[in-house]
Design an enzyme around this catalytic site. Structure first.
Site, PDB file in Angstrom:
ATOM      1  N   GLU A  58     -15.268  10.283 -23.935  1.00 47.39           N
ATOM      2  CA  GLU A  58     -16.306  10.469 -22.659  1.00 47.39           C
ATOM      3  C   GLU A  58     -17.492   9.638 -22.823  1.00 47.39           C
ATOM      4  O   GLU A  58     -18.627  10.360 -22.990  1.00 47.39           O
ATOM      5  CB  GLU A  58     -16.628  12.055 -22.615  1.00 47.39           C
ATOM      6  N   GLU A  63      -7.362  15.138 -22.043  1.00 48.13           N
ATOM      7  CA  GLU A  63      -8.125  16.460 -22.166  1.00 48.13           C
ATOM      8  C   GLU A  63      -7.693  17.427 -20.694  1.00 48.13           C
ATOM      9  O   GLU A  63      -8.073  16.670 -19.911  1.00 48.13           O
ATOM     10  CB  GLU A  63      -9.448  16.693 -22.622  1.00 48.13           C
TER      11      GLU A  63
HETATM   12  C1  BG6 Z   1     -15.067  17.475 -23.759  1.00 45.83           C
HETATM   13  C2  BG6 Z   1     -14.876  17.099 -24.984  1.00 45.83           C
HETATM   14  O1  BG6 Z   1     -16.169  17.346 -23.259  1.00 45.83           O
HETATM   15  O2  BG6 Z   1     -14.656  18.950 -23.547  1.00 45.83           O
HETATM   16  C3  BG6 Z   1     -14.401  17.894 -26.063  1.00 45.83           C
HETATM   17  O3  BG6 Z   1     -14.299  15.645 -25.250  1.00 45.83           O
HETATM   18  C4  BG6 Z   1     -14.788  19.352 -25.714  1.00 45.83           C
HETATM   19  O4  BG6 Z   1     -14.891  17.648 -27.287  1.00 45.83           O
HETATM   20  C5  BG6 Z   1     -13.965  19.823 -24.491  1.00 45.83           C
HETATM   21  O5  BG6 Z   1     -14.220  20.233 -26.922  1.00 45.83           O
HETATM   22  C6  BG6 Z   1     -14.112  21.161 -23.907  1.00 45.83           C
HETATM   23  O6  BG6 Z   1     -15.419  21.401 -24.131  1.00 45.83           O
HETATM   24  P1  BG6 Z   1     -15.879  23.009 -24.940  1.00 45.83           P
HETATM   25  O7  BG6 Z   1     -17.385  22.707 -25.086  1.00 45.83           O
HETATM   26  O8  BG6 Z   1     -15.347  23.958 -24.203  1.00 45.83           O
HETATM   27  O9  BG6 Z   1     -15.300  22.376 -26.149  1.00 45.83           O
END
Ligand code: BG6
Length: 479
Positions: free
Chosen positions: A183, A376
């Protein structure tokens, strides 16, 4: 039972994690301290990750979840066996920079750190799982932050170059898919967590952020060059926190604002995938009075070493309005967004928009025409085990199903090129934005609580068997 069209042959189904959110063992086998270690759970976390409050070491009265996380460091064999049982074709994970170079500026790497990742990769290959490796997922050795100022300093390019050269050499034949920076646009929103930058009050935040971004972009191009030189089969991707911006109304002012917001994020990928600074960015720098130092060699590197594929995370679309007084904002997002009345939201206020994924896939495809990889996607939710300790997470299955159908439509009806999908937090892990364990994404439940209690025991959730079936049928049976 609806059967959908198949995903492309060889589609890379899997799951994703990050070193600091799952490994733990923060001071084991020579690992050095990193920015991601010193961000506690609790109300100060947000101001620390966004660089408003300075925390460079562990302080009394705080709990630091990354210290132990879910102890993947000692339990990776058990975890990878579970991923294999689900039929994973790929496993996304990241390297803890300070395991390899504890301070970041040493000349020689730490063998114990290198050995750990070699063991993990070999364990994956034992089951035919292809590792997908993020070189840095938010982490930066604290020594580089304290002595050099993190990515604001051009010297970081040299240290990163040393890191990637060691990685590409040592893991040749074991790893083929690499992502340079997780990111990368997060640098604008959470500069301490994203790039180890703390901005003093008197400083021009834009100047520091965009100068740091330039250093990361050059480092990324250099890594792409070195990866291809060391092993031509290497495939290097950039990684964007994606999610299309929608205008709140059809007022052209809102439409224009949404275009601007999208550009703020696409800027990074425009450089990494097209090889040059877009005109709108140059104009923006001029307008803001920024002076981004870059050399002729930098520009040549950027031009000649663009990425092989574009990867991104997608959780939600976003909405922008030019009339902020009259709209409601979402909560719990690093990215500010207006509430979208057409969408439901997660328990953390993240708006759920599967069609937004199709829109985002099409937008990225139209812009770059490079293979895409969703690295993701997922739902952070509270899971409550029943009396037998089992979790019936139908809400997570629903979320993932709808997003997989959107991907299917983008591939089979719109013709985008998508090579893989790794759901976020395939095993429960520490949430990046809040530091909570209770914000769970996994197919595998980990007995670990926000207060650091728990046994680390792993238990399969209902979604475990569901995802296994999705993979086994190559996405045709998502019921
Ligand atoms: C992304 C990141 O922003 O979202 C991860 O690359 C992160 O590291 C994921 O865990 C989900 O966000 P969160 O805050 O719910 O863990």
């Amino acid at each position: 039972m609806t059967i959908y069209l198949e995903f492309p042959k060889g589609f890379l189904w899997g799951g994703a994690t990050a070193a600091n959110q799952c490994e733990g063992a923060y001071n084991v086998d020579g690992r050095g301290l990193a920015n991601v270690d010193v961000v506690p759970i609790g109300e100060d976390r947000f101001s620390i990750i966004t660089g408003q409050k300075k925390m460079y070491q562990f302080e009394e009265g705080y709990l630091y979840p990354a210290k132990e996380a879910i102890d993947f460091y000692h339990r990776y064999k058990e975890d990878i066996a579970l991923f294999a049982e689900m039929g994973f074709k790929t496993f996304r994970m990241s390297i803890g920079w300070s395991r390899i170079f504890p301070k970041g500026d040493e000349l020689e790497p730490n063998e114990a750190g290198l050995q750990f990742y070699e063991n993990v990769f070999k364990e994956c290959h034992k089951y035919g799982i292809e590792p997908l490796v993020t070189i840095t997922h938010f982490d930066c050795p604290m020594h580089l932050i304290e002595h050099y100022g993190g990515w604001r300093n051009r010297k970081l390019i040299e240290f990163y170059e040393r890191l990637v050269t060691v990685l590409f050499t040592r893991y040749k034949g074991l790893v083929k898919y690499w992502l340079t920076f997780n990111e990368i646009n997060m640098i604008l929103h959470a500069p301490f967590m994203g790039a180890g930058i703390y901005i003093e009050e008197h400083e021009d935040a834009n100047q520091i952020k965009y100068q740091s971004a330039h250093h990361e972009l050059v480092a990324s191009a250099l890594a792409t060059k070195i990866a291809h030189e060391i092993a031509p089969e290497n495939k290097v991707g950039c990684m964007l926190a994606a999610g299309q911006f929608y205008p709140n109304t059809c007022n052209p002012k809102d439409v224009w604002a949404s275009l601007q917001e999208d550009r703020e994020n696409y800027f990074f990928i425009d450089v990494q995938a097209r090889g040059e600074y877009p005109n709108y960015a140059k104009k923006k720098f001029e307008k803001l009075g920024l002076n981004i130092e870059m050399t002729e060699e930098d520009l040549i590197l950027l031009k000649e070493h663009t990425v092989d594929f574009v990867s991104f995370s997608y959780y939600s679309s976003r909405v922008v309005s030019t009339d902020p007084e009259n709209v409601e904002q979402t909560e719990g997002n690093v990215f500010a967004s207006v509430k979208n009345p057409y969408l439901k939201a997660s328990e953390w206020g993240w708006q759920i928009d599967p069609l937004g994924l199709r829109i985002t896939l099409n937008a990225i495809w139209d812009r770059y025409q490079k293979p895409m990889f969703i690295v993701e996607n997922g739902l952070g939710a509270i899971d409550t085990p029943d009396e037998n300790g089992y979790i019936v997470d139908d809400y997570r299955i629903d979320y993932l199903r709808d997003h997989i159908i959107a991907m299917n439509q983008a591939i089979n009806e719109d013709g985008v090129e998508l090579i893989g999908y790794t759901t976020w937090g395939c095993i429960d892990l520490v949430a990046a934005s809040t530091g909570e364990m209770s914000k769970r994404y996994g197919f595998i439940y980990v007995d670990r609580n926000n207060d650091g209690t728990g046994t680390f025991k792993r238990t399969k959730k209902k979604s475990f068997d569901w995802y296994k079936k999705v993979i086994a049928t190559n996405g045709t049976d998502v019921n």
